[in-house]
Enzyme design. Sequence first.
Site, PDB file in Angstrom:
ATOM      1  N   SER A   1     -65.749 -46.381  76.902  1.00  0.00           N
ATOM      2  CA  SER A   1     -64.335 -46.742  77.002  1.00  0.00           C
ATOM      3  C   SER A   1     -63.782 -47.104  75.629  1.00  0.00           C
ATOM      4  O   SER A   1     -64.516 -47.249  74.661  1.00  0.00           O
ATOM      5  CB  SER A   1     -64.173 -47.921  77.958  1.00  0.00           C
ATOM      6  N   LYS A   2     -62.467 -47.270  75.636  1.00  0.00           N
ATOM      7  CA  LYS A   2     -61.762 -47.650  74.412  1.00  0.00           C
ATOM      8  C   LYS A   2     -62.323 -48.980  73.878  1.00  0.00           C
ATOM      9  O   LYS A   2     -62.478 -49.166  72.685  1.00  0.00           O
ATOM     10  CB  LYS A   2     -60.292 -47.795  74.814  1.00  0.00           C
ATOM     11  N   ARG A   3     -62.617 -49.870  74.812  1.00  0.00           N
ATOM     12  CA  ARG A   3     -63.118 -51.182  74.411  1.00  0.00           C
ATOM     13  C   ARG A   3     -64.478 -51.105  73.722  1.00  0.00           C
ATOM     14  O   ARG A   3     -64.785 -51.889  72.849  1.00  0.00           O
ATOM     15  CB  ARG A   3     -63.205 -52.109  75.620  1.00  0.00           C
TER      16      ARG A   3
END
Length: 508
Positions: free
Chosen positions: A264-266
């Site tokens: 994910s982006k995180r």
Amino acid sequence: MSKIRVRFAPSPTGPLHIGGLRTALYNYLFAKSLGGSFILRVEDTDRTRYVPGAEQYILDALKWSGIKIDEGGNAGGLLGPYKQSERLSIYRSKAENLVNKGWAYYAFDTEEELEQMRAERTAAGEHSPRYNYSIREKMSTSLNLSAEEVQQRKESGQPWVIRFKTPENGSVVFEDLIRGEIRFECDQLDDKVLLKSDGWPTYHLANVVDDQYMQISHVIRGEEWLSSTALHVLLYKAFGWEKDMPQFAHLPLILKPEGKGKLSKRDGARLGMPVFPMEWKEPDTGDLFLGFKEMGFLPEAMINFIALLGWNPGIEQEIFSMEDLVEKFSIEKVGKAGARFDFDKAKWFNQQYIQRLTADELAMAVAPFYEKSGIILDDKKLIQVCNLMKERIQLLSEMPEKSRFFFSDDFEMDTKQLKKRWKDDSEGILTDLLEILSCLENFKTDEIESAVKSFISEKGLSFGKVLPLLRLASSGTMQGPDLFPTLEILGSEKVVERITNLIKMDKN
Ligand code: GLU
């Protein structure tokens, strides 16, 4: 076989994630390996999730990655428009067409009615109540109301949607090129909305209509769309397009570096690695995410890395140019299991590609990074430095700091090393070397090397006593590139100045 036509169909709801880029890449490779066309279709029907700038970002990212669009985007084409927001009338008439054929119906339910239905069914023990055959004739739908009433409600401006009338029995079976036979039971499906109350289509309707109208032969997309395919197959049947139905291939997930869960982006922020091809600034928050480009990747290396996230050619070769990929790619060699995003491996690929560049090419590639670092460049020197440093960097962005001492006197001295290496005779050694080096006629690598080595042997010294002093004097570090070529690039005047400075420097 009829013409191969594939599409990459992103929704401009944010920047292109590395998984999206891989979908684009596999579509492109598949098309190009079979002499087909790669089409870009912008699926912008969800206005609530539309993000300004995302569409341009997608075009820029594909371009930087070397993925060329045959139709759509700036390429145009005969089967457009290639942006769904410009095709609204087609979807509406297609949805009405399904109502007329008995494959869809109008539904007038308000939010409250829907809520109430869900609450009642949940209370009656249903786990996740569906809107399907069991309920549609009890709701405010054209299956339940008279034709006059439907007409009157529509005319009075009451909001309505068109829902698909999923068959009550039977199953949907299709062959996935990666996963084999896939089967869904119809009674497990919802009557999905096809046309929304604002007159815009949902993803399902627009996607299927466009794949048909754009004569798409193969749909290659992420695993998350697998379950939607059941409805899509039914839609092909409902429209009477079964014989033109594309073949489907659902790609595996890209997993976190730890190997569990979807990347994910995180994860990017958490682990300091890029998950976007290029920099992205979040329009709402202003948060900035660096991409592969800004982190110092060559696009060819990034492409090589992501090509192998899911595709296993089954040979030893690891380095593939885009042409090699086109030649070798086959969808049958894409696996079902998720592929782990290994950032160290990405850097390894980049290193391999950097080493293959000429010094001139590397100089061009690193110039923007120097610009950002504020170092003033001398072009001729930069090419020499690139030649010397090529083997020593994994990321283009490492170059300015690792080579600062070539261009500026403002570099850091590794004082810990200096303390360790500075002995009682160090000053004498450097003073002798100053003498020798300033008299050298040809300040070239070989001459410098032989002069220094003769000095060492004449004085009965060791390399370990002398060379570190020269390294620290010239570059401030023990980690720099090869010493003698470094001295040549710096030039005799600079070397003399730096040795003099080191002699004078306070060592404590
Ligand atoms: N618009 C969908 C997406 O954002 C396309 C999925 C598909 O390729 O059918 O990924």
